[in-house]
Design a protein around this motif. Structure first.
Motif, PDB file in Angstrom:
ATOM      1  N   ILE A 103      -2.506  -3.819  -0.344  1.00 52.42           N
ATOM      2  CA  ILE A 103      -3.776  -3.927  -1.047  1.00 52.42           C
ATOM      3  C   ILE A 103      -3.835  -5.336  -1.613  1.00 52.42           C
ATOM      4  N   LEU A 119      -1.747   6.511   1.451  1.00 53.87           N
ATOM      5  CA  LEU A 119      -2.985   5.787   1.716  1.00 53.87           C
ATOM      6  C   LEU A 119      -2.968   5.197   3.119  1.00 53.87           C
ATOM      7  N   LEU A 150      -7.928  -3.227   1.662  1.00 51.13           N
ATOM      8  CA  LEU A 150      -6.718  -2.726   2.301  1.00 51.13           C
ATOM      9  C   LEU A 150      -6.492  -3.553   3.557  1.00 51.13           C
ATOM     10  N   ASN A 169     -10.973   4.551  -3.221  1.00 49.91           N
ATOM     11  CA  ASN A 169      -9.902   3.609  -3.549  1.00 49.91           C
ATOM     12  C   ASN A 169     -10.416   2.259  -4.040  1.00 49.91           C
ATOM     13  N   ALA A 220       0.839  -1.194   0.000  1.00 49.84           N
ATOM     14  CA  ALA A 220       0.000   0.000   0.000  1.00 49.84           C
ATOM     15  C   ALA A 220       0.874   1.244   0.000  1.00 49.84           C
TER      16      ALA A 220
END
Length: 287
Positions: free
Chosen positions: A158, A135, A166, A193, A131
């Motif tokens: 991710i 984020l 996530l 996202n 990730a």
């Protein structure tokens, strides 16, 4: 079974990944000769009010399946697939059912046991990637966590197995139990996202995990059991070389008072489908 006011469509209600006669994540299941139109399915899912409702219709020897949360359609839902497998076993007997999703083809095995119902799905292919730091910072702010709360053995990532999640691993079980966030802010972050859920986990050992899964994107504060996230987690663990030994067990929903147990079995082949299994129970009829 209950009847939705939307054109008197019958909705079966089952809890997937249950612990005996309690717990599990409730899902609606609608099995018909043809699927309702999308607007009607969305309306039914909103009326049912569970995190997802699965809609299935036969296509030859297979089944066309779509999943709707109260607010959106989702590409894949693990617990609703387990509920569907159990419902198909009740109707058609124990067996392996081939499912055609919007973007993938999977299978679910449903069976009746001495203890009730059980099902196991084979997920879509898995993939994961680290990730982005920005984020991660946004997600930590959402839950009022700090970087020091994270488990360095399991970097933020991710992960996907039919839906996008996530993954944030917490070093302290108490921090997981204390999870809190604002639903509108969580919904904004997840929709921006493309996340189905944010998977918050705590590793109690190489093969044993605790999990909480906010599902704000679908208008649900938290899922008691999330099969799609469990599949994505397994793919991620495989990708980072975690010593999984071929399977993991996830306990979810305990902090909500809804204990749920998910078992995931998988090989070391990168990206390969994983098997997610658990028990299911028919929900008591509403009065």
């Amino acid at each position: 079974m209950t009847t939705s006011s939307a054109n008197a469509i019958i909705v079966e209600r089952l809890a997937a990944f249950s612990e005996g006669d309690m717990g599990g994540n409730p899902a609606g299941v609608v099995i018909r000769q043809t699927l309702p139109d999308p607007a009607e399915m969305q309306a039914i899912a909103k009326e049912v009010g569970y995190s997802e409702t699965a809609f299935a219709a036969p296509i030859g020897q297979d089944w066309r399946v779509r999943y709707f949360a109260p607010e959106i359609e989702v590409p894949f839902c693990g617990h609703a697939t387990i509920a569907l497998g159990a419902a198909l076993a009740m109707r058609h007997g124990d067996g392996l059912f081939r499912l055609h999703l919007n973007d993938a083809r999977i299978t679910v095995e449903g069976r009746r046991t001495d203890r009730g119902l059980a099902a196991a799905l084979q997920s879509p292919p898995t993939r994961s990637a680290p990730a982005e730091p920005q984020l991660v910072e946004e997600a930590l702010r959402l839950f009022d966590y700090r970087k020091k709360d994270l488990d360095p053995r399991l970097p933020p990532a991710i992960a996907e197995a039919g839906a996008r999640h996530l993954i944030l691993a917490l070093a302290d079980r108490a921090r997981l139990a204390a999870m809190r966030y604002e639903l509108p802010a969580g919904r904004q972050l997840m929709l921006a996202n493309g996340f189905a859920t944010i998977s918050l986990i705590h590793a109690e050992g190489p093969q044993h995990f605790r999990s909480r899964n906010p599902f704000a994107a679908g208008g649900v504060y938290e899922d008691p059991a999330t099969g799609a996230a469990a599949a994505a987690l397994a793919g991620y663990l495989r990708d980072i070389g975690w010593p999984h030994g071929g399977s993991i067990e996830i306990m979810q929903g305990e902090d909500m008072g809804v204990p749920s147990r998910l078992r995931v079995e998988f090989s070391d082949e990168p990206g390969a489908s994983v098997r997610v299994s658990g028990s299911a129970r028919v929900m008591p009829k509403e009065t």
